[in-house]
Design an enzyme around this catalytic site. Structure first.
Site, mmCIF file in Angstrom:
data_model
loop_
_atom_site.group_PDB
_atom_site.id
_atom_site.type_symbol
_atom_site.label_atom_id
_atom_site.label_comp_id
_atom_site.label_asym_id
_atom_site.label_seq_id
_atom_site.Cartn_x
_atom_site.Cartn_y
_atom_site.Cartn_z
ATOM 1 N N HIS A 39 -19.911 26.698 14.202
ATOM 2 C CA HIS A 39 -21.478 26.734 14.160
ATOM 3 C C HIS A 39 -21.971 27.338 15.462
ATOM 4 O O HIS A 39 -21.392 27.425 16.537
ATOM 5 C CB HIS A 39 -22.021 25.354 14.285
ATOM 6 C CG HIS A 39 -21.746 24.561 13.024
ATOM 7 N ND1 HIS A 39 -20.505 23.535 13.186
ATOM 8 C CD2 HIS A 39 -22.197 24.142 12.006
ATOM 9 C CE1 HIS A 39 -20.420 22.868 11.911
ATOM 10 N NE2 HIS A 39 -21.580 23.204 11.388
ATOM 11 N N ASP A 52 -14.275 13.257 5.496
ATOM 12 C CA ASP A 52 -13.666 14.326 6.169
ATOM 13 C C ASP A 52 -12.235 14.063 6.678
ATOM 14 O O ASP A 52 -11.730 14.426 7.858
ATOM 15 C CB ASP A 52 -14.361 14.642 7.298
ATOM 16 C CG ASP A 52 -15.493 15.684 7.009
ATOM 17 O OD1 ASP A 52 -15.729 16.063 6.116
ATOM 18 O OD2 ASP A 52 -16.401 15.614 8.034
ATOM 19 N N ASP A 67 -19.176 10.335 3.922
ATOM 20 C CA ASP A 67 -18.386 11.420 4.182
ATOM 21 C C ASP A 67 -17.265 11.329 5.152
ATOM 22 O O ASP A 67 -17.358 11.183 6.273
ATOM 23 C CB ASP A 67 -19.077 12.426 4.553
ATOM 24 C CG ASP A 67 -18.739 13.981 4.794
ATOM 25 O OD1 ASP A 67 -17.697 14.107 4.250
ATOM 26 O OD2 ASP A 67 -19.337 14.849 5.503
ATOM 27 N N ASP A 127 -13.549 24.400 1.735
ATOM 28 C CA ASP A 127 -13.419 23.428 2.859
ATOM 29 C C ASP A 127 -12.517 22.442 2.401
ATOM 30 O O ASP A 127 -12.860 21.782 1.438
ATOM 31 C CB ASP A 127 -14.815 22.829 3.349
ATOM 32 C CG ASP A 127 -15.777 23.891 4.201
ATOM 33 O OD1 ASP A 127 -14.901 24.706 4.746
ATOM 34 O OD2 ASP A 127 -16.659 23.236 4.725
ATOM 35 N N ASP A 134 -21.594 25.092 18.214
ATOM 36 C CA ASP A 134 -20.390 24.797 18.884
ATOM 37 C C ASP A 134 -20.182 25.582 20.010
ATOM 38 O O ASP A 134 -19.244 25.286 21.085
ATOM 39 C CB ASP A 134 -19.464 24.723 18.003
ATOM 40 C CG ASP A 134 -19.571 23.842 16.614
ATOM 41 O OD1 ASP A 134 -20.279 23.062 16.834
ATOM 42 O OD2 ASP A 134 -19.127 24.482 15.475
ATOM 43 N N ASP A 165 -12.042 21.510 7.083
ATOM 44 C CA ASP A 165 -13.211 20.911 7.389
ATOM 45 C C ASP A 165 -13.098 19.626 7.537
ATOM 46 O O ASP A 165 -13.660 18.950 6.665
ATOM 47 C CB ASP A 165 -14.554 21.515 6.960
ATOM 48 C CG ASP A 165 -15.816 20.675 7.255
ATOM 49 O OD1 ASP A 165 -15.508 20.329 8.505
ATOM 50 O OD2 ASP A 165 -16.878 20.910 6.892
ATOM 51 N N GLU A 177 -16.714 21.749 -0.686
ATOM 52 C CA GLU A 177 -15.655 20.817 -0.023
ATOM 53 C C GLU A 177 -15.395 19.646 -0.762
ATOM 54 O O GLU A 177 -15.949 19.302 -1.399
ATOM 55 C CB GLU A 177 -16.587 20.497 1.287
ATOM 56 C CG GLU A 177 -15.850 19.474 1.999
ATOM 57 C CD GLU A 177 -16.515 19.171 3.611
ATOM 58 O OE1 GLU A 177 -16.849 20.130 4.000
ATOM 59 O OE2 GLU A 177 -16.445 17.978 3.679
ATOM 60 N N LYS A 223 -23.531 19.312 -1.104
ATOM 61 C CA LYS A 223 -23.186 17.934 -0.775
ATOM 62 C C LYS A 223 -24.361 16.763 -1.282
ATOM 63 O O LYS A 223 -25.575 17.418 -1.227
ATOM 64 C CB LYS A 223 -23.156 17.758 0.796
ATOM 65 C CG LYS A 223 -22.693 16.489 1.364
ATOM 66 C CD LYS A 223 -22.605 16.307 2.892
ATOM 67 C CE LYS A 223 -22.047 14.912 3.194
ATOM 68 N NZ LYS A 223 -22.002 14.679 4.726
ATOM 69 N N MET A 270 -15.126 32.530 9.929
ATOM 70 C CA MET A 270 -16.477 32.318 9.237
ATOM 71 C C MET A 270 -17.413 31.782 10.281
ATOM 72 O O MET A 270 -16.907 31.341 11.574
ATOM 73 C CB MET A 270 -16.284 31.293 8.216
ATOM 74 C CG MET A 270 -17.332 30.474 7.587
ATOM 75 S SD MET A 270 -17.900 29.134 8.514
ATOM 76 C CE MET A 270 -17.307 27.847 7.976
ATOM 77 N N GLU A 307 -22.917 25.556 0.603
ATOM 78 C CA GLU A 307 -22.039 24.435 0.837
ATOM 79 C C GLU A 307 -22.723 23.121 0.208
ATOM 80 O O GLU A 307 -23.570 22.472 0.984
ATOM 81 C CB GLU A 307 -21.601 24.091 2.129
ATOM 82 C CG GLU A 307 -20.303 22.720 2.312
ATOM 83 C CD GLU A 307 -19.967 22.824 3.605
ATOM 84 O OE1 GLU A 307 -19.565 23.841 4.103
ATOM 85 O OE2 GLU A 307 -19.633 21.612 3.712
ATOM 86 N N HIS A 322 -17.098 16.458 -0.263
ATOM 87 C CA HIS A 322 -18.613 16.439 -0.809
ATOM 88 C C HIS A 322 -18.755 16.480 -2.294
ATOM 89 O O HIS A 322 -19.379 15.387 -2.819
ATOM 90 C CB HIS A 322 -19.266 17.846 -0.493
ATOM 91 C CG HIS A 322 -19.523 17.859 1.074
ATOM 92 N ND1 HIS A 322 -20.031 19.006 1.688
ATOM 93 C CD2 HIS A 322 -19.108 16.912 2.038
ATOM 94 C CE1 HIS A 322 -20.011 18.945 2.712
ATOM 95 N NE2 HIS A 322 -19.503 17.723 3.334
HETATM 96 MN MN LIG Z 1 -17.743 21.479 5.138
#
Ligand SMILES: [Mn+2]
Length: 388
Positions: free
Chosen positions: A57, A260, A258, A248, A60, A290, A220, A186, A91, A184, A223
């Site tokens: 991101h 992950d 979520d 993802d 980040d 992800d 993803e 969700k 990406m 993406e 999601h």
């Molecule tokens: Mn993701």
């Protein structure tokens, strides 16, 4: 088991986001449990575990409020780590969810100043992505949604969403950047209800854009699974519609927050068929994880998480290959009629064909007597996953 390759190579195109392995273990109920990893240390770590790509991101890499000179220093050391290791930026994406100003949404905030700031933030993020050669910009509209249904007229929200995406496609073309967008979906979290909640909603939305060829999907596992849907079936349709621009990989229990989780740690059968699908259709984009290590991990534990994510993908790929080469599977597939589904049913409409079909007699009672032996076929998949 011995001939299964479990060690990744660059050709596997495994990628991780800075926010994944580098997640500091903060959750809505608890403070961080581990130290942050700097972007350059992260890239060096990826090189050690055999990954190929890194994603980020905007915030980040370059936290908001960073001075111009600090930004240059961060970019310089990140660039050096990329050059030293050969890790590529696979990406880039934009954080449109952390800053408090996005509490009512970004592209779909009711405040036009927030909407304009969001578009500006993405343009700046695209510039950084382009600087590092990112071929794909991901859009996760984490705050694009509502808790109070009456707070946004959804038709207006979708119109503003479309306006923003069209504007940003215009920006990329104007700059001459060689990149595409991947949206993406969700269903919820952090918002009570999110706009464009599933693969299906998002693919339909993309077709309404000025240039749908510029925009695809970044589905993803977690999601789609949160929504109670089969990720495998969703990705299959995205591939069929030539919209799988990025993916993802992670894992998730149905009906939870979520999670992950590490890819291959939860929905084993869906993961098996997903990897089989990606391999047999020749998906050539990044296999991007992800996900994040359990909050209890730190140090070597987070890198084990990374190794095992890739290891599980490779194991599924090997198991899928063995499944497809198994004569018992071929026989069961033939009984199930798997190949026959690839044959045209009747073909393109003509008056003559319609009349001919109307005149045919079908013994539907006889047709109902066919056994498809799906129990046998499915157990063969399970046996392969078990290694029996
Ligand atoms: Mn993701």
């Amino acid at each position: 088991m011995n001939d299964i390759r479990l060690t990744p190579t660059r050709e596997d195109k495994f990628a991780f986001g800075l926010w994944t392995i580098g997640h500091i273990g903060r959750d809505p109920f608890g403070d961080p449990t581990r130290e942050p990893i700097s972007p350059s240390d992260f890239v060096n770590g990826l090189d050690e575990v055999g990954a190929w790509g890194v994603s980020f991101h905007d915030d980040d890499l370059l936290p908001p409020g960073t001075s111009a000179s600090e930004r240059e220093n961060i970019k310089k050391s990140f660039r050096k780590a990329l050059d030293d290791t050969g890790i590529v930026v696979s990406m880039a994406t934009t954080n449109l969810f952390t800053m408090p100003c996005f509490k009512d949404g970004a592209f779909t905030s009711n405040d036009p100043q927030v909407r304009k700031f969001a578009i500006q933030k993405v343009m700046n993020s695209i510039d950084v992505g382009a600087e590092f050669g990112a071929p794909t910009i991901v859009f996760w509209g984490g705050r694009e949604g509502v808790e109070a249904a009456g707070s946004k007229y959804p038709l207006d929200a979708l119109e503003r969403y479309r306006e923003a995406m069209n504007f940003l496609v215009g920006y990329v073309k104007d700059q001459g950047y060689r990149m595409k967008f991947a949206m993406e979906p969700k269903p919820n979290e952090p918002r009570g209800d999110t706009f464009l909640p599933t693969i299906g909603h998002t693919m339909a939305f993309i077709e309404t854009l000025d240039d749908p060829s510029m925009v695809g999907l970044n589905p993803e596992v977690a999601h789609e699974t949160m929504a109670g849907l089969s990720f495998y079936q969703g990705v299959a349709q995205a591939i069929w519609q030539k919209k799988l621009f990025h993916i993802d990989l992670n894992d998730q229990k149905i009906g939870r927050y979520d999670q992950d989780l590490r890819f291959g740690s939860e929905g084993i059968k869906d993961d098996f068929f997903l990897v089989r699908l990606l391999e047999r259709t020749g998906y050539s984009g990044p296999k991007h994880f992800d996900s994040r290590p359990y909050r209890s991990e730190h140090g070597e534990g987070v890198w084990e998480f990374a190794r095992n994510s890739m290891r599980n993908y490779l194991a599924f790929a090997a198991k899928a290959k063995a499944y497809d080469n198994d004569p018992k599977v071929k026989e069961a597939e033939s009984l199930a009629g798997v190949d026959a589904l690839a044959n045209e049913t009747i073909g393109k409409y003509s008056k003559a064909l319609a009349e001919k079909l109307k005149a045919e007699n079908f013994d539907y009672e006889q047709l109902a007597k066919r056994n498809y032996f799906n129990e046998r076929l499915d157990q063969l998949a399970i046996d392969h996953i078990f290694g029996l």
